[in-house]
Structures are given as structure tokens and as C-alpha cells.
Design a protein around this motif. Structure first.
Motif, PDB file in Angstrom:
ATOM      1  N   ASP A  76      41.899  39.082  40.159  1.00 29.58           N
ATOM      2  CA  ASP A  76      41.377  40.219  40.921  1.00 29.58           C
ATOM      3  C   ASP A  76      40.222  39.787  41.822  1.00 29.58           C
ATOM      4  OD1 ASP A  76      43.200  41.961  39.800  1.00 29.58           O
ATOM      5  OD2 ASP A  76      41.854  42.600  38.183  1.00 29.58           O
ATOM      6  N   LEU A  77      39.322  38.963  41.269  1.00 34.28           N
ATOM      7  CA  LEU A  77      38.194  38.481  42.062  1.00 34.28           C
ATOM      8  C   LEU A  77      38.664  37.564  43.191  1.00 34.28           C
ATOM      9  CD1 LEU A  77      35.651  37.742  39.192  1.00 34.28           C
ATOM     10  CD2 LEU A  77      35.445  39.521  40.929  1.00 34.28           C
ATOM     11  N   LYS A  86      41.505  37.853  44.810  1.00 35.46           N
ATOM     12  CA  LYS A  86      42.026  38.734  45.857  1.00 35.46           C
ATOM     13  C   LYS A  86      40.886  39.326  46.685  1.00 35.46           C
ATOM     14  CE  LYS A  86      46.124  40.101  43.176  1.00 35.46           C
ATOM     15  NZ  LYS A  86      46.783  41.232  42.451  1.00 35.46           N
ATOM     16  N   ASP A  87      39.815  39.748  46.010  1.00 29.87           N
ATOM     17  CA  ASP A  87      38.654  40.289  46.725  1.00 29.87           C
ATOM     18  C   ASP A  87      38.020  39.214  47.611  1.00 29.87           C
ATOM     19  OD1 ASP A  87      38.914  42.810  45.542  1.00 29.87           O
ATOM     20  OD2 ASP A  87      37.721  42.218  43.802  1.00 29.87           O
ATOM     21  N   SER A  88      37.987  37.990  47.117  1.00 31.96           N
ATOM     22  CA  SER A  88      37.407  36.885  47.883  1.00 31.96           C
ATOM     23  C   SER A  88      38.230  36.592  49.128  1.00 31.96           C
ATOM     24  CB  SER A  88      37.331  35.621  47.003  1.00 31.96           C
ATOM     25  OG  SER A  88      36.530  35.844  45.865  1.00 31.96           O
ATOM     26  N   GLY A 114      34.038  42.020  44.731  1.00 28.26           N
ATOM     27  CA  GLY A 114      34.440  43.027  43.756  1.00 28.26           C
ATOM     28  C   GLY A 114      33.219  43.829  43.356  1.00 28.26           C
ATOM     29  N   LYS A 115      32.881  43.774  42.068  1.00 28.12           N
ATOM     30  CA  LYS A 115      31.675  44.435  41.581  1.00 28.12           C
ATOM     31  C   LYS A 115      30.570  43.429  41.280  1.00 28.12           C
ATOM     32  CE  LYS A 115      34.206  48.314  39.522  1.00 28.12           C
ATOM     33  NZ  LYS A 115      34.487  49.089  38.277  1.00 28.12           N
ATOM     34  N   ARG A 116      30.804  42.165  41.621  1.00 30.95           N
ATOM     35  CA  ARG A 116      29.843  41.104  41.305  1.00 30.95           C
ATOM     36  C   ARG A 116      28.908  40.849  42.476  1.00 30.95           C
ATOM     37  NH1 ARG A 116      31.918  37.511  37.362  1.00 30.95           N
ATOM     38  NH2 ARG A 116      33.280  38.677  35.950  1.00 30.95           N
TER      39      ARG A 116
END
Length: 453
Positions: A324-325, A327-329, A351-353
Motif C-alpha cells: 500500500d505504501l 502504491k502511495d509512493s 499514505g499516513k506516514r
């Protein structure tokens, strides 16, 4: 101040400095408000060295020979690193990222400037690579004993008592200890335990391990197994593969007088390597099943074997999070060609990070772009570069140097599973190895020049 040797204060300060880096986890165990002992030691090293640099002409002359005349690879890459860290901070502010997040990311990597004082401090008759190894072994033993004790205590408690034990441990080690469903614990300093294990096991294969190193092997293995951290198993395999490749290269292309090996010794080494790889594969698979089987966090004796009964169904949660991270990257770097080239700056939210993701080089790519990722890769590969150049001159690499090289290459792999490289924990190990490999090459280079004169 002495020019060729360190003062006792400098030597003891370096021991404390490296021990805290190797055993202190994220560096917040001992802190007064926002100031941690790691930050104080960092500032202390820079301050003491600055005094030496100002008052001692020989120190200045030596550093110039390392970084200026002649202009070396270590100098070029280090300057690029510091320059791009500054540019990434500016880009983060321009993109209106939270100042606190930008500052946090910057402070994590500004540790790279310690390469200047450590280039002087680490060397013969100063803080030697044997001193570094001694500190690493003691830190590894302390970390292993600590995590083994915590894991075993947790495993013997009932659910009610464990709840309070869990809260107590997390207050004592804020953000540094992570309990597994089995109640084994992973500690951020486990990465240094891995490096100690790689170095000691290579010495064991070569029949050069001391009693301290043998004890380190036993406790490190127990601690790593209890931590159920798959990245550590992968890192250990990379360290062993590095040893095998280097030994093969030395055997065929090295000095003939230093490559003699009896059949009995070869069989012993092969058996040890096979056993090591077999156990590594077994525990890697076992930790995956143990952590991610479709089971409750804290199991009873009755349902503990449910995974086997249902065909060991595994839902790899951590891998799903990483995907998931990722994909966000990808979405962030695809925003524009400029973002891909120079990054989105420090403080970027993925993401949320806001404090970085597990895949270090993906994190670097997002924040610092392709340019930043290439600079970090070049910096990480400096030990390989200098050990290889040294081998071309000497046709030999020492056993401890093989262990240091294997550990640095393991770090490059492991950091893409668990964040490690772009922090004081990773840089605190990588920078000394860079300095050691650089000085080793320089000594071989000087020897060759003397022979040709």
C-alpha cells in the motif's frame, strides 16, 4: 593535544558514542525533554574534534590529505550527501510541508557529517577496527540479553499480567520495542546484533572466533529467533553469500600464499555454511507463519496449532502494508518529472506516514528523487568500492574486513525491508566501515607507491 594518538578522554568518548549507537535503539532511552543522550554525544564528538582541528596543525593536514588533496571518492560523495540533504530540506519547506516533519527528517540524516571527525579518529593507534568490533560485541550482548529476558518473561505471563508488563516495557523503551503475537520482541538495535552475528560467524568458519565471539553467536541467534524478524534472516544470508563470493575471488585471484586450504578445512566450512543457510531458511518461514497465520494475537494451547489444521493460512500483514505504501509512493513520484528527479522534499507524507516508511530507498526516492537515491546508493557502496580497489592492489582482504563488508551489504538489503540506513543507527555503523575501507585502500596504495620508488 597529541597529533598521532587520541587523548584518553577522546578514546572513552568514542567507546560511549558507539556503544550508545549500537545498543541504544532509536536514541530516546535516556533523554531530558527533547534532548537525548545520542544528541549530546553527537554534539560532543563534533565539539571536541573542532577544538582538535583548530589547535592541531597535524590534524588539519591529515584531513586535507583525505578530503582535499587528492580529491577522493569519499570526499565527493560526502559533499554531495550533505548538499542534497540541505536541498531536500529547502524543497520540503517550499512545498509547505510541516516544519517539524522537515526538521525531523533532516536531523535523522545530518549524522552523516560525523564522517569528518571519524575519518581522523578511526585508524591505527587511535580507535581501531578492533575497538569498534569490541564495542559492537558488547552492545550486541547487552541487546541480546535484554531482549531474551523480556521475551521469556512475556511468554510466561497470563494475559492480564502481560498487559501491564507490555505497558511498562513500552514506557521504558518508547517506540523502540515491538512485541510479536508470540510475545517475542524486536528491538531497533537488533540490526547491530545481526552485524555482530555475521562477523562472529565468519570468524567461526575461519576458526578464529574468541570465546566472547562464540557467546555472542549463541545469544545473538536466540535473540534474533525470538524477535521473529524476517529481515534479519535475509541480512544474515546476504552476509554469508558475501563471505562465499569474497573467498572464491581470493582463492582464484588472490595471493597464493594466503589462499592455501586443506580438504578437511574446506569440508568443515561447507558444512557450517549449509547448516547456517538451512536454519536461516527454516526460521524465516517459521516466523512468517507464526506472525501472520490467521490466529488470535495471544493463543491458548488448544488453538495454537490451528494454522496447521487449516493448511497454515498466512495473511502477511506487513507485506500488505508495504504494498500500500509503495502504491502511495509511486503516485507521489509520478506527479511530475521534476518530483521524480529531485523529490518532494523532506517532510513528505506517504499514505499516513510523515516519518518515513519501511522501504528506505523508496522513501529516499519520494523525498529526494532519483538524484538523492543515487547519492545514497553511492555512499552505501563506498565500502565495496574501497575494499575492491584495495584487493586489486594487495590481492587480499582480511577476515574482519570481509565481515564488515558483508554487514554493510546486508544493511543495503535489510534497509529496504525495515528502515535503517537513513538514520543514526545505520549511519553510525556504515560511516566507520567506510572510513576503515578507505584507509585500508590508502595504506595499500602507499605501499605500492613505496615499492615503485
Amino acid at each position: 593535544m597529541k597529533s598521532k594518538q587520541l587523548t584518553k578522554f577522546e578514546k572513552y568518548l568514542l567507546y560511549v558514542f558507539f556503544f550508545e549507537l549500537f545498543a541504544g535503539g532509536g536514541g530516546r532511552i535516556l533523554a531530558v525533554g527533547p534532548i537525548s543522550i545520542r544528541q549530546l554525544l553527537f554534539v560532543g564528538i563534533l565539539a571536541i574534534f573542532s577544538i582538535r582541528f583548530i589547535v592541531n596543525r597535524e590534524t588539519r593536514k591529515e584531513l586535507i590529505s583525505y578530503f582535499v588533496k587528492p580529491f577522493s571518492g569519499i570526499s565527493l560523495v560526502s559533499i554531495l550527501m550533505v548538499l542534497w540533504i540541505g536541498i531536500s530540506s529547502i524543497i520540503g519547506i517550499i512545498n509547505h510541508h510541516p516544519v517539524g516533519a522537515v526538521l525531523t527528517d533532516t536531523l535523522r540524516v545530518v549524522f552523516v557529517i560525523t564522517i569528518v571527525p571519524l575519518a581522523y579518529y578511526i585508524g591505527k593507534n587511535r580507535f581501531t577496527k578492533e575497538d569498534l568490533l569490541k564495542t559492537l560485541l558488547i552492545a550486541s550482548l547487552a541487546t541480546s540479553i535484554l531482549t531474551i529476558v523480556i521475551s521469556l518473561i512475556g511468554k510466561t505471563m497470563n494475559g492480564h499480567d502481560f498487559y501491564y508488563f507490555y505497558k511498562f516495557i513500552n514506557q521504558a523503551f518508547p517506540g523502540d520495542l515491538f512485541f510479536r503475537p508470540s510475545r517475542g520482541v524486536f528491538y531497533k538495535s537488533h540490526f547491530l546484533v545481526l552485524f555482530a552475528l555475521i562477523i562472529c560467524f565468519i570468524n567461526l568458519i575461519e576458526k578464529k572466533s574468541s570465546r566472547l565471539q562464540n557467546v555472542t553467536i549463541i545469544l545473538s541467534v536466540v535473540s534474533i529467533v525470538l524477535s521473529e524478524t524476517r529481515g534479519l534472516y535475509i541480512g544474515f544470508a546476504v552476509g554469508l553469500l558475501t563471505y562465499i563470493l569474497v573467498k572464491v575471488i581470493i582463492y582464484f585471484f588472490g595471493q597464493s600464499g594466503k589462499t592455501t586450504i586443506t580438504r578437511r578445512t574446506m569440508i568443515r566450512q561447507i558444512v557450517l555454511l549449509i547448516v547456517a543457510f538451512a536454519f536461516t531458511g527454516y526460521f524465516f518461514e517459521n516466523s512468517t507463519i507464526s506472525r501472520f497465520s490467521d490466529q488470535d494475537d495471544f493463543q491458548t494451547e488448544d488453538n495454537g496449532s490451528r494454522g496447521e489444521q487449516e493448511g497454515t493460512k498466512v495473511n502477511d500483514v506487513s507485506m500488505n502494508v508495504r504494498l500500500d505504501l509503495l502504491k502511495d509512493s509511486v503516485n507521489l513520484v509520478e506527479k511530475s518529472k521534476l518530483a521524480l528527479l529531485i523529490g518532494n522534499g523532506y517532510g513528505t507524507k506517504i499514505g499516513k506516514r510523515t516519518t518515513g516508511i519501511e522501504m528506505t530507498f523508496v522513501d529516499i526516492l519520494v523525498e529526494q528523487g532519483v538524484i538523492g537515491a543515487l547519492i545514497w546508493l553511492m555512499f552505501s557502496l563506498l565500502p565495496l568500492y574501497y575494499y575492491f580497489r584495495g584487493f586489486l592492489l594487495s590481492r587480499y582482504i582480511g577476515i574482519l574486513d570481509i565481515g564488515l563488508l558483508g554487514s554493510s551489504l546486508a544493511m543495503i538489503v535489510v534497509t529496504n525491508i525495515n528502515p535503517f540506513l537513513n538514520s543514526p543507527i545505520g549511519l553510525g555503523f556504515l560511516i566507520p566501515v567506510i572510513v576503515i575501507s578507505f584507509k585500508s585502500f590508502r595504506s595499500y596504495q602507499s605501499a605500492v607507491l613505496e615499492e615503485t620508488d
